[in-house]
Design a protein around this motif. Structure first.
Motif, PDB file in Angstrom:
ATOM      1  N   MET A   1       0.847  -1.189   0.000  1.00 59.37           N
ATOM      2  CA  MET A   1       0.000   0.000   0.000  1.00 59.37           C
ATOM      3  C   MET A   1       0.889   1.247   0.000  1.00 59.37           C
ATOM      4  SD  MET A   1      -3.014   0.965   2.726  1.00 59.37           S
ATOM      5  CE  MET A   1      -3.857  -0.602   2.435  1.00 59.37           C
ATOM      6  N   ASP A   2       0.587   2.223  -0.882  1.00 62.37           N
ATOM      7  CA  ASP A   2       1.438   3.415  -0.912  1.00 62.37           C
ATOM      8  C   ASP A   2       1.130   4.309   0.283  1.00 62.37           C
ATOM      9  OD1 ASP A   2      -0.765   5.103  -1.503  1.00 62.37           O
ATOM     10  OD2 ASP A   2      -0.449   4.897  -3.650  1.00 62.37           O
ATOM     11  N   LYS A   3       1.986   5.301   0.489  1.00 59.71           N
ATOM     12  CA  LYS A   3       1.887   6.128   1.692  1.00 59.71           C
ATOM     13  C   LYS A   3       0.572   6.893   1.751  1.00 59.71           C
ATOM     14  CE  LYS A   3       6.876   6.586   2.340  1.00 59.71           C
ATOM     15  NZ  LYS A   3       8.052   7.499   2.331  1.00 59.71           N
ATOM     16  N   GLN A   4       0.113   7.393   0.623  1.00 58.19           N
ATOM     17  CA  GLN A   4      -1.140   8.132   0.630  1.00 58.19           C
ATOM     18  C   GLN A   4      -2.308   7.229   1.002  1.00 58.19           C
ATOM     19  OE1 GLN A   4      -1.903  11.576   0.335  1.00 58.19           O
ATOM     20  NE2 GLN A   4      -3.751  10.608   1.166  1.00 58.19           N
ATOM     21  N   ALA A   5      -2.303   6.012   0.512  1.00 55.61           N
ATOM     22  CA  ALA A   5      -3.370   5.073   0.855  1.00 55.61           C
ATOM     23  C   ALA A   5      -3.369   4.764   2.354  1.00 55.61           C
ATOM     24  CB  ALA A   5      -3.220   3.789   0.051  1.00 55.61           C
TER      25      ALA A   5
END
Length: 215
Positions: A1-5
């Motif tokens: 999962m990316d940081k924004q998610a």
């Protein structure tokens, strides 16, 4: 999962006793910028923060915080006051004394009373896992489920320990299908947050993750 998610699942938190409105306002600005799930703030700032962000950001606050030994009536009053002020989500601390006494009917009744006073808003029940035995953790998962709470939350962040992957996994195995998990306390990196999500958490309580993005 990316940081924004990950940030989309974070309750961006400021609960220090010295918190000022300017700090809470800055927290709200960061929550708006990074689209966090909510900002979690002291009760006294709920209405002002809600007026400031409008409908663009959820406002979360705490009840019986951080010790949980207030009377049920006090917790209900605090909840009703927060809802009147515009709170969208309520994080309440259970009575650890009732847990240690094995008064599970008392624990259940208190959570149900606060849930009723939430008037449909999200209720997260903070169980302070670092203070519980494994057997107590399993039992409190059952009680939180029976009470109809929306989340079980690991920790206040003000006790002797915070969230652990092991506790999140234990909660996931013992809560009902309609209960979600908030991992909070000591989560200071995206790697730690991801580990909690991988273990079964749905929400993260953290004060440091947005700062890492800002840096």
């Amino acid at each position: 999962m990316d940081k924004q998610a990950i940030l989309n699942r974070v309750d961006h938190t400021l609960l220090t006793t010295t918190a000022t409105w300017e700090q809470v306002k800055s927290l709200c600005d960061e929550g708006l910028k990074y689209h966090t799930a909510s900002v979690c703030i002291p009760p006294r700032f709920v209405k002002r923060a809600g007026d400031y962000v409008g409908n663009d950001l959820k406002i979360c606050t705490v009840i019986g915080f951080p010790n949980g030994y207030n009377s049920t009536e006090t917790k209900v009053f605090e909840t009703e006051d927060a809802i009147r002020g515009g709170a969208d989500e309520i994080d309440m601390v259970i009575s650890l004394g009732l847990v240690k006494a094995g008064d599970w009917d008392g624990v259940l009744a208190e959570i149900k009373a606060v849930k009723a006073s939430c008037r449909g808003r999200i209720l997260k029940v903070i169980v302070e896992a670092c203070q519980l035995t494994r057997e107590e953790k399993v039992k409190v998962c059952q009680i939180v489920t029976l009470a109809g709470a929306d989340f079980i939350k690991t920790s206040t962040g003000f006790s002797t320990g915070g969230a652990t992957v092991e506790d999140v996994a234990l909660f996931r195995a013992n809560i009902g299908p309609d209960v979600r998990i908030k991992a909070a306390g000591g989560i200071r990196t995206f790697e730690q947050a991801q580990a909690m999500l991988d273990a079964g958490a749905d929400r993260i309580g953290a004060s440091a993750l947005v700062g890492l993005m800002e840096a």
